[in-house]
Write an enzyme that holds these catalytic residues in place. Structure first.
Site, PDB file in Angstrom:
ATOM      1  CG  LEU A 165      58.099  22.429  32.196  1.00 35.79           C
ATOM      2  CD1 LEU A 165      58.331  23.293  30.952  1.00 35.79           C
ATOM      3  CD2 LEU A 165      57.226  22.703  32.390  1.00 35.79           C
ATOM      4  CG  HIS A 188      43.779  37.531  39.748  1.00 34.10           C
ATOM      5  ND1 HIS A 188      44.680  38.073  38.359  1.00 34.10           N
ATOM      6  CD2 HIS A 188      43.411  38.568  40.793  1.00 34.10           C
ATOM      7  CE1 HIS A 188      44.589  39.666  38.775  1.00 34.10           C
ATOM      8  NE2 HIS A 188      43.754  39.843  39.991  1.00 34.10           N
ATOM      9  CG  ASP A 227      48.903  42.188  31.703  1.00 35.41           C
ATOM     10  OD1 ASP A 227      47.838  42.191  32.920  1.00 35.41           O
ATOM     11  OD2 ASP A 227      48.564  43.325  30.846  1.00 35.41           O
TER      12      ASP A 227
HETATM   13  C1  IPE Z   1      53.042  42.810  34.338  1.00 33.63           C
HETATM   14  O1  IPE Z   1      51.001  42.850  34.506  1.00 33.63           O
HETATM   15  C2  IPE Z   1      52.841  41.678  36.337  1.00 33.63           C
HETATM   16  C3  IPE Z   1      52.256  40.426  36.130  1.00 33.63           C
HETATM   17  C4  IPE Z   1      51.514  40.092  34.439  1.00 33.63           C
HETATM   18  C5  IPE Z   1      52.700  39.545  36.784  1.00 33.63           C
HETATM   19  P1  IPE Z   1      50.828  44.414  34.852  1.00 33.63           P
HETATM   20  O2  IPE Z   1      49.064  44.124  34.523  1.00 33.63           O
HETATM   21  O3  IPE Z   1      50.628  44.459  36.820  1.00 33.63           O
HETATM   22  O4  IPE Z   1      51.409  45.181  34.238  1.00 33.63           O
HETATM   23  P2  IPE Z   1      51.225  46.928  33.908  1.00 33.63           P
HETATM   24  O5  IPE Z   1      50.780  47.424  34.901  1.00 33.63           O
HETATM   25  O6  IPE Z   1      50.461  46.777  32.590  1.00 33.63           O
HETATM   26  O7  IPE Z   1      52.481  47.035  33.204  1.00 33.63           O
HETATM   27  C1  IPE Z   2      47.638  40.084  34.997  1.00 34.35           C
HETATM   28  O1  IPE Z   2      46.282  40.173  34.370  1.00 34.35           O
HETATM   29  C2  IPE Z   2      48.093  39.474  36.631  1.00 34.35           C
HETATM   30  C3  IPE Z   2      48.789  40.215  37.559  1.00 34.35           C
HETATM   31  C4  IPE Z   2      48.594  41.169  37.110  1.00 34.35           C
HETATM   32  C5  IPE Z   2      48.626  39.371  38.777  1.00 34.35           C
HETATM   33  P1  IPE Z   2      45.989  42.046  35.526  1.00 34.35           P
HETATM   34  O2  IPE Z   2      45.221  41.639  36.857  1.00 34.35           O
HETATM   35  O3  IPE Z   2      46.978  43.312  35.467  1.00 34.35           O
HETATM   36  O4  IPE Z   2      44.678  42.124  34.635  1.00 34.35           O
HETATM   37  P2  IPE Z   2      44.583  43.309  33.824  1.00 34.35           P
HETATM   38  O5  IPE Z   2      45.493  43.757  32.864  1.00 34.35           O
HETATM   39  O6  IPE Z   2      44.585  45.039  34.718  1.00 34.35           O
HETATM   40  O7  IPE Z   2      43.413  42.993  32.763  1.00 34.35           O
HETATM   41 MG    MG Z   3      47.327  43.825  34.030  1.00 35.04          MG
END
Ligand code: IPE
Ligand code: IPE
Ligand code: MG
Length: 235
Positions: free
Chosen positions: A125, A31, A14
């Site tokens: 892995l 991303h 995240d």
């Molecule tokens: C969790 O992150 C999902 C992934 C990393 C794929 P999110 O950014 O979607 O989670 P929330 O919305 O903060 O809970």
């Molecule tokens: C995690 O990064 C990747 C996915 C959930 C696809 P985020 O896109 O949630 O990044 P933040 O949390 O908004 O910084």
């Molecule tokens: Mg996020």
């Protein structure tokens, strides 16, 4: 050190969006940087002999994001999963996915199918990518499947055990994670592996995923190895 190195590490990657924002880039560029970070962590796990790694790449709730971001993410995943399957085989990486794959674009579905097929004999892995994954949906699906097997007379009510339920989950071929890592500062599971993480050691870090590197993983593993896992027993 109290513990052997973890056999299975599960990571919520995240913070890509916030990482990008703080340096004036688009979320999609965040991303992209996240994919680079993931590739290096995968390679490091191969090098240090971690047998199972599961990465949360896209949740069932992430469909609610703006269309542009969702499409960008799907394209990015197809790009990553379609390049270099021979390199993955060379490194001994077996790829699996969990999640509602039928909800993904058709082209991505076939990319995944072919990659899983090509890498199925690899043994160093076991890399599982959670895509369009939600733990509650996975559990509901398992309940449906167990019930239909009971109705069909294939399973007796008295056979239903923790072990049997685990065998109806998409993770049936994987051991439960030993170590859970979440980057990006949030202290939540966000619908990831709710059943499987019952006794997993949790490690949260404020670092955004694109900044998470080999050293951070090494420290998380060392921290894990120094913990006492009691599983309800007294020490
Ligand atoms: C969790 O992150 C999902 C992934 C990393 C794929 P999110 O950014 O979607 O989670 P929330 O919305 O903060 O809970
Ligand atoms: C995690 O990064 C990747 C996915 C959930 C696809 P985020 O896109 O949630 O990044 P933040 O949390 O908004 O910084
Ligand atoms: Mg996020």
């Amino acid at each position: 050190m109290t513990n052997l190195p973890p056999k299975h590490i599960a990571i919520v990657m995240d913070g890509n969006g916030r990482w990008a924002k703080q340096i004036g880039l688009s979320r999609l560029e965040g991303h992209r940087a996240g994919v680079d970070a993931a590739q290096d962590i995968v390679d490091y796990c191969v090098e240090i002999g971690i047998p199972y790694l599961t990465l949360f790449a896209f949740s069932s709730e992430n469909w609610k994001r703006p269309k542009e971001e969702v499409v960008g993410l799907m394209n990015l995943m197809r790009e990553y999963l379609s390049k270099d399957s021979s390199k993955l085989v060379e490194k001994g990486i077996r790829v699996r996915t969990i999640g509602s794959l039928e909800k993904l674009p058709k082209l991505l579905q076939s990319t995944i199918q072919s990659l899983c097929e090509k890498t199925k004999d690899c043994k160093r892995l076991n890399l599982t990518v959670a895509l369009a994954y939600g733990s509650r949906a996975e559990i509901a699906e398992a309940v449906k499947h167990v019930s239909s097997d009971v109705l069909a007379g294939k399973v007796a009510l008295s056979d239903i055990s923790e072990n049997l339920v685990g065998n109806y989950l998409q993770t049936r071929e994987l051991p439960d994670p030993d170590l859970f890592i979440r980057t990006g500062g949030e202290k939540r599971l966000s619908n990831f592996l709710l059943w499987q993480l019952s006794y997993t050691e949790l490690c949260m870090t404020d670092k955004y995923w694109p900044d998470f590197n080999r050293n951070d993983l090494k420290s998380a593993i060392a921290d894990y190895q120094n913990r006492e896992r009691r599983f309800g027993q007294s020490s």
